[in-house]
Design a protein around this motif. Structure first.
Motif, PDB file in Angstrom:
ATOM      1  N   ALA A 346       0.817  -1.219   0.000  1.00  0.00           N
ATOM      2  CA  ALA A 346       0.000   0.000   0.000  1.00  0.00           C
ATOM      3  C   ALA A 346       0.846   1.262   0.000  1.00  0.00           C
ATOM      4  N   THR A 347       2.048   1.215   0.580  1.00  0.00           N
ATOM      5  CA  THR A 347       2.899   2.410   0.671  1.00  0.00           C
ATOM      6  C   THR A 347       3.967   2.459  -0.408  1.00  0.00           C
ATOM      7  N   TYR A 353       9.892   6.214   0.569  1.00  0.00           N
ATOM      8  CA  TYR A 353       9.728   4.785   0.852  1.00  0.00           C
ATOM      9  C   TYR A 353      11.055   4.050   0.650  1.00  0.00           C
ATOM     10  N   LYS A 354      11.347   3.111   1.547  1.00  0.00           N
ATOM     11  CA  LYS A 354      12.558   2.305   1.464  1.00  0.00           C
ATOM     12  C   LYS A 354      12.182   0.823   1.522  1.00  0.00           C
ATOM     13  N   GLU A 378      11.780   0.903  11.534  1.00  0.00           N
ATOM     14  CA  GLU A 378      13.134   1.205  11.095  1.00  0.00           C
ATOM     15  C   GLU A 378      13.429   2.699  11.033  1.00  0.00           C
ATOM     16  N   GLU A 379      12.400   3.508  10.782  1.00  0.00           N
ATOM     17  CA  GLU A 379      12.592   4.952  10.631  1.00  0.00           C
ATOM     18  C   GLU A 379      11.255   5.646  10.829  1.00  0.00           C
ATOM     19  N   THR A 380      11.293   6.876  11.387  1.00  0.00           N
ATOM     20  CA  THR A 380      10.057   7.643  11.557  1.00  0.00           C
ATOM     21  C   THR A 380       9.627   8.199  10.208  1.00  0.00           C
ATOM     22  N   TRP A 381       8.698   7.504   9.575  1.00  0.00           N
ATOM     23  CA  TRP A 381       8.173   7.846   8.245  1.00  0.00           C
ATOM     24  C   TRP A 381       6.656   7.756   8.341  1.00  0.00           C
ATOM     25  N   LEU A 382       6.015   8.903   8.628  1.00  0.00           N
ATOM     26  CA  LEU A 382       4.605   8.923   8.988  1.00  0.00           C
ATOM     27  C   LEU A 382       3.705   8.806   7.768  1.00  0.00           C
ATOM     28  N   PHE A 383       2.663   8.020   7.912  1.00  0.00           N
ATOM     29  CA  PHE A 383       1.599   7.953   6.917  1.00  0.00           C
ATOM     30  C   PHE A 383       0.322   7.571   7.644  1.00  0.00           C
ATOM     31  N   GLU A 393      -2.367   7.947   2.997  1.00  0.00           N
ATOM     32  CA  GLU A 393      -2.033   9.349   2.737  1.00  0.00           C
ATOM     33  C   GLU A 393      -0.711   9.687   3.406  1.00  0.00           C
ATOM     34  N   ARG A 394       0.063  10.532   2.742  1.00  0.00           N
ATOM     35  CA  ARG A 394       1.336  10.986   3.310  1.00  0.00           C
ATOM     36  C   ARG A 394       1.345  12.483   3.597  1.00  0.00           C
ATOM     37  N   ASP A 395       0.550  13.262   2.868  1.00  0.00           N
ATOM     38  CA  ASP A 395       0.637  14.718   2.941  1.00  0.00           C
ATOM     39  C   ASP A 395      -0.387  15.347   3.865  1.00  0.00           C
ATOM     40  N   HIS A 396      -1.163  14.555   4.595  1.00  0.00           N
ATOM     41  CA  HIS A 396      -2.187  15.123   5.465  1.00  0.00           C
ATOM     42  C   HIS A 396      -1.546  15.876   6.621  1.00  0.00           C
ATOM     43  N   ILE A 397      -2.279  16.862   7.149  1.00  0.00           N
ATOM     44  CA  ILE A 397      -1.765  17.699   8.228  1.00  0.00           C
ATOM     45  C   ILE A 397      -1.451  16.893   9.481  1.00  0.00           C
ATOM     46  N   ARG A 398      -2.178  15.801   9.709  1.00  0.00           N
ATOM     47  CA  ARG A 398      -1.937  15.002  10.910  1.00  0.00           C
ATOM     48  C   ARG A 398      -0.664  14.165  10.818  1.00  0.00           C
TER      49      ARG A 398
END
Length: 438
Positions: A346-347, A353-354, A378-383, A393-398
């Motif tokens: 999904a991501t 993305y890694k 592994e890394e702080t990568w918020l979605f 979603e990746r670009d949401h304000i939250r």
């Protein structure tokens, strides 16, 4: 003779039925329809149709009790409680940092300075206030003391008002597991709000650090209310449902759903909940396929606002799964898998993305009404994932900062007068009846 035949044939002909129009809808049905309009704009447009509709939509025709199930809120922005545990900095430097609060406006035109918390008084011992909950335009902050009940303050940043709440004597030396704003009603204001607090205290006659959990409710009512009151209370039903735990470190906050607050017990994998507004406690076990590893960052109860059913989101392996609790007539219940999402797939393709992501089970950063924010270990990568559609979603304000997120909303029922002219029948101010001034 011919006249009689014509009259007789005319009487036998069926009467022409006039077409039904919106004017045939009675007022009480129009009131129900207006109460379910989806926005302020639709409400005001309905009031501008005609005099009759404006009278029904007016503050006299539609009182708060007619609209209290509808959400007229407007999101101004989000308060982020930045969690330093998600920071890539070394632990030594993390220990020197505290959770900080950042307000991110929904629109660039909103001035952030109007939503700072600099108006709050200094905490006892110069300890900083910690944001623990938010609902509508209100924020709930605490100032934790060592081995005692915290100081509590409820504030409204846009009006720069606040109210301090003192514990009762029996709670002064109890440890607070968490305190929350009651979300059962659409509107909470500085004059009317309710808190639910989970506390535990040492049980007499029981060794090994076992404590007894109870729930207390604080009610802050408006002066004009018939049930006006300020203060703490404990329901006898809440006392009878007390639960024993082995210290605060053995439990973790597990989310909210349908008017209840949930906590996970790591010793035995069970869950207990407290009902908002009453403090009634319950204790139950989740199936292993639902709770997964039962780790505090892979499991959360959640509200989606669609129906009156409890939902659980669980991270199991590389999948995000949504379970629904279905009650049976015989008193039993089942947890049914309703949605599933394979996170690596999904991501894939999102910026940043890694391929090494999701080699371990992901973590839940925060969750709200109908959504959850995740990050790989592994890394702080918020979605975030919208649970209704399972859209990522990746670009949401939250997703801007790692930590709990509280939307800041203003709730306002549109004020509509039945008459737009000054009353010509001797009254002061606008006319609140059917307009007869013309």
């Amino acid at each position: 003779m011919e006249k009689e035949r014509a009259r007789h044939s005319k009487e036998q002909m069926p009467a022409t039925k006039l077409p039904t129009t919106v004017n045939d809808v009675p007022n009480h049905l129009l009131k129900l329809i207006f109460g379910r309009l989806d926005s302020h704009v639709s409400f005001l447009r309905a009031a501008a149709v005609c005099t009759r509709w404006r009278h029904i939509a007016s503050s006299h025709g539609m009182r708060y009790r007619d609209c209290n199930y509808h959400d007229f809120s407007t999101t101004i922005g989000h308060y982020h409680v930045v969690d330093p545990s998600f920071s890539p900095e070394p632990r030594s430097s993390q220990a020197q940092r505290r959770h900080r609060v950042v307000f991110i406006p929904a629109l660039p035109s909103i001035d952030v300075r109007h939503f700072t918390l600099d108006f709050l008084p200094s905490g006892p011992g110069s300890r900083p206030w910690q944001l623990v909950d938010g609902y509508g335009s209100l924020l709930l902050l605490t100032n934790q003391r060592h081995s005692s009940f915290p100081d509590i303050v409820v504030c409204e940043p846009i009006s720069r008002r606040y109210f301090k709440i003192k514990p009762i004597k029996d709670m002064k030396y109890c440890h607070c597991l968490g305190v929350f704003l009651n979300r059962r009603y659409n509107v909470s204001s500085m004059s009317s709000f309710t808190l639910t607090c989970m506390v535990y205290q040492r049980s007499t006659g029981i060794a090994d650090g076992v404590s007894y959990v109870t729930a207390h409710v604080y009610t802050h009512g408006p002066p004009w209310s018939r049930r006006w009151r300020h203060g703490w209370s404990t329901s006898r039903h809440a006392m009878s449902g007390g639960i024993h735990i082995r210290g605060a470190e053995s439990v973790h906050y597990a989310g909210r759903s349908k008017g209840s607050i949930f906590w996970g017990i790591e010793d035995d994998g069970s869950v207990f909940s407290g009902e908002e507004g009453t403090g009634v406690l319950s204790h139950f076990h989740l199936p292993e396929n639902v709770r997964g590893s039962q780790h505090r960052s892979t499991f959360r109860f959640i509200d989606d606002g669609v129906d009156n059913l409890v939902r659980v989101i669980s991270l199991i392996g590389k999948d995000l799964r949504v379970f629904l609790k279905k009650e049976h007539n015989n008193g039993g219940s089942d947890w049914v898998l309703v949605r599933s999402l394979h996170l690596p797939e999904a991501t894939l393709g999102f910026p940043g993305y890694k391929e090494c992501f999701f080699s371990h089970t992901a973590k839940i950063v925060t969750a709200g009404k109908g959504y959850v924010v995740l990050t790989p270990v592994e890394e702080t990568w918020l979605f975030s994932v919208e649970l209704g559609t399972m859209q990522v979603e990746r670009d949401h304000i939250r997703n801007k900062l790692a930590g709990e997120v509280y939307p800041h909303e203003l709730w306002l029922q549109p004020k509509v007068s039945a008459c737009v002219l000054r009353c010509k029948r001797g009254r002061d101010g606008p006319c609140y009846d059917m307009c007869k001034c013309k």
